[in-house]
Design a protein around this motif. Structure first.
Motif, short mmCIF file in Angstrom:
data_model
loop_
_atom_site.label_atom_id
_atom_site.label_comp_id
_atom_site.label_asym_id
_atom_site.label_seq_id
_atom_site.Cartn_x
_atom_site.Cartn_y
_atom_site.Cartn_z
N ASN A 1 162.47 4.88 56.91
CA ASN A 1 163.13 3.60 57.15
C ASN A 1 164.55 3.81 57.64
OD1 ASN A 1 161.29 2.60 54.43
ND2 ASN A 1 161.25 1.41 56.31
N GLY A 2 164.94 3.04 58.62
CA GLY A 2 166.32 3.07 59.09
C GLY A 2 166.66 4.27 59.95
N GLY B 1 166.01 4.75 63.10
CA GLY B 1 166.41 4.41 64.47
C GLY B 1 165.27 4.13 65.43
N LYS B 2 164.04 4.08 64.93
CA LYS B 2 162.86 3.94 65.80
C LYS B 2 162.88 2.61 66.58
CE LYS B 2 160.11 4.18 62.22
NZ LYS B 2 161.05 4.26 61.10
N THR B 3 163.12 1.52 65.86
CA THR B 3 163.11 0.21 66.52
C THR B 3 164.26 0.12 67.52
OG1 THR B 3 162.01 -0.84 64.67
CG2 THR B 3 163.26 -2.29 66.11
N THR B 4 165.37 0.71 67.19
CA THR B 4 166.52 0.69 68.12
C THR B 4 166.16 1.44 69.41
OG1 THR B 4 167.99 0.57 66.20
CG2 THR B 4 169.00 1.17 68.30
N HIS C 1 154.39 3.29 60.38
CA HIS C 1 154.50 4.04 59.13
C HIS C 1 153.12 4.42 58.59
CE1 HIS C 1 158.78 3.76 58.22
NE2 HIS C 1 158.77 2.50 58.62
N1 LIG Z 1 171.61 -5.28 65.14
C1 LIG Z 1 172.04 -4.37 64.27
N2 LIG Z 1 173.28 -4.45 63.75
C2 LIG Z 1 173.73 -3.51 62.89
N3 LIG Z 1 173.01 -2.45 62.49
C3 LIG Z 1 171.76 -2.33 62.97
C4 LIG Z 1 171.21 -3.28 63.88
N4 LIG Z 1 169.95 -2.88 64.19
C5 LIG Z 1 169.73 -1.75 63.51
N5 LIG Z 1 170.81 -1.42 62.77
C6 LIG Z 1 170.94 -0.23 61.92
O1 LIG Z 1 170.55 0.89 62.68
C7 LIG Z 1 169.83 1.81 61.87
C8 LIG Z 1 168.47 2.07 62.51
O2 LIG Z 1 167.68 0.89 62.39
P1 LIG Z 1 166.24 0.76 63.03
O3 LIG Z 1 165.74 -0.61 62.73
O4 LIG Z 1 166.28 1.19 64.43
O5 LIG Z 1 165.42 1.83 62.19
P2 LIG Z 1 163.84 2.01 62.01
O6 LIG Z 1 163.58 3.46 62.01
O7 LIG Z 1 163.12 1.18 63.00
O8 LIG Z 1 163.62 1.43 60.55
P3 LIG Z 1 162.32 0.77 59.87
O9 LIG Z 1 161.25 1.81 59.85
O10 LIG Z 1 162.80 0.46 58.50
O11 LIG Z 1 161.96 -0.43 60.66
C9 LIG Z 1 169.74 1.20 60.48
O12 LIG Z 1 170.77 1.76 59.70
C10 LIG Z 1 169.98 -0.26 60.73
O13 LIG Z 1 170.57 -0.86 59.61
#
Ligand SMILES: Nc1ncnc2c1ncn2[C@@H]1O[C@H](COP(=O)(O)OP(=O)(O)OP(=O)(O)O)[C@@H](O)[C@H]1O
Length: 251
Positions: free
Chosen positions: A38-39, A41-44, A194
Motif C-alpha cells: 500500500n502507498g 506509488g502504483k496508482t500514481t 493486490h
Molecule cells: N493526490 C495526492 N496528494 C497527496 N499525496 C498523494 C496523492 N496521491 C497519492 N499520494 C501519496 O503518494 C503515495 C503513493 O500513493 P499511490 O496511491 O500511488 O500508491 P499505491 O501503491 O497505488 O497504493 P494502494 O495500493 O494503497 O492503492 C502515498 O503516500 C499517497 O499518500
C-alpha cells in the motif's frame, strides 16, 4: 518488443516523491503486473501513464514516440486506455444500452455496436441482467459491464487498477478469463492488483514498487522470490497495514 518505455518518472506531492525515478518497459502483447505494498506509488504511475497526472520528470515513449504528459483523450485515441476512464456507466440506462452507447461513442455503427454488445453480454455472463438499469447491478456486475464498455472497441493497452477488488470469486474468474482471451488475441495489459494468485495466474512479468521506487522487475516468479520484495511486504504488515498478500506460489 517494447510498446511503452518508461524512463525516470518522478512525481512529488508536497515535498514527498510518491514516484521516484521509475523506469520499466511494457512489452507488446504482455500482461505486466505492477505490484507493491500500500502507498508504494502504483496508482500514481498509472495516473501518469494514462494522462491523469503530469510527471515532474521522466519520459514515456510508445513505440519510440514521446507521449509524455498527453491528456487522457489523446492517449485513448492512440489506444492507451485506463479502464473505466471512458466507461461512465449511465445508472438509469439498461446494461445493454450502456454497451450500445459505448460502441457508438467510439465510432461504431449501431448495427456493429449491437452485434458486439450481444456478444459481450454473453461472454461477461450479463444476460440475466442486461435489461436492468445499470444502477441496479451489483458492484461486480457493474465492473463486468465496464469491462464490456471498455472492450467494445478494444484498446491497444488497457491499464487496470485493482479490477478484482471486492468482486465475487465467480465474477473474478469471468474477468480473468476475459483478460486471458484478449491477451491471446494480442492485446497488452498493465495490471495493478493486490490479488497475488490472480497476478501470478495472469502475468508473465511484474514490476514491484516500494516507497515510490522500483525494487524488482522481471519474471513474476523471480520477483516474488526477491528478498527486497518479501521484506517490503513484511514491512507493510509490521506497520499495521493489515496482512500482506501471500507471496507463496504453487505451480
Ligand atoms: N493526490 C495526492 N496528494 C497527496 N499525496 C498523494 C496523492 N496521491 C497519492 N499520494 C501519496 O503518494 C503515495 C503513493 O500513493 P499511490 O496511491 O500511488 O500508491 P499505491 O501503491 O497505488 O497504493 P494502494 O495500493 O494503497 O492503492 C502515498 O503516500 C499517497 O499518500
Amino acid at each position: 518488443m517494447s510498446l511503452l518505455t518508461i524512463e525516470g518518472l518522478l512525481r512529488r506531492f508536497g515535498g514527498v516523491a510518491a514516484v521516484d525515478d521509475v523506469s520499466f518497459d511494457l512489452r507488446e502483447g504482455e500482461i505486466l503486473g505492477l505490484i507493491g505494498p500500500n502507498g508504494s506509488g502504483k496508482t500514481t504511475v498509472l495516473n501518469m501513464l494514462s494522462g491523469f497526472l503530469a510527471p515532474h520528470a521522466g519520459r514515456v515513449r510508445m513505440r519510440g514516440e514521446d507521449i509524455t504528459g498527453l491528456p487522457p483523450d489523446r492517449l485513448a485515441q492512440r489506444g492507451v486506455l485506463r479502464m473505466f476512464q471512458m466507461t461512465r456507466v449511465f445508472a438509469r440506462m439498461s446494461a445493454f444500452d450502456n454497451l450500445l452507447t459505448a460502441g457508438m461513442a467510439r465510432g461504431l455503427s449501431e448495427a456493429e455496436s449491437t452485434k458486439r454488445a450481444q456478444a459481450l453480454v454473453e461472454e461477461l455472463t450479463l444476460g440475466p441482467v442486461q435489461y436492468l438499469d445499470a444502477g441496479q447491478l451489483s458492484g461486480g456486475q457493474r465492473k463486468l459491464l465496464e469491462f464490456g464498455m471498455c472492450f467494445i472497441e478494444p484498446p491497444l493497452i488497457a491499464m487496470l487498477d485493482e479490477p478484482f477488488a471486492a468482486v465475487h470469486p465467480v465474477m473474478r474468474e469471468v474477468m480473468a478469463k476475459f483478460i486471458r482471451t484478449r491477451h491471446a488475441q494480442g492485446f497488452t495489459f498493465l495490471l495493478v492488483s493486490h490479488d497475488m494468485p490472480i497476478v501470478v495466474d495472469l502475468c508473465q512479468r511484474a514490476v514491484c514498487m516500494n516507497a515510490g521506487r522500483v525494487i524488482a522487475a522481471g519474471d513474476i516468479h523471480a520477483v516474488l522470490k526477491n528478498h527486497a520484495v518479501i521484506e517490503a511486504y513484511l514491512g507493510e504488515s509490521q506497520h499495521g497495514e493489515g496482512e500482506p498478500p501471500s507471496l507463496e506460489v504453487h505451480s
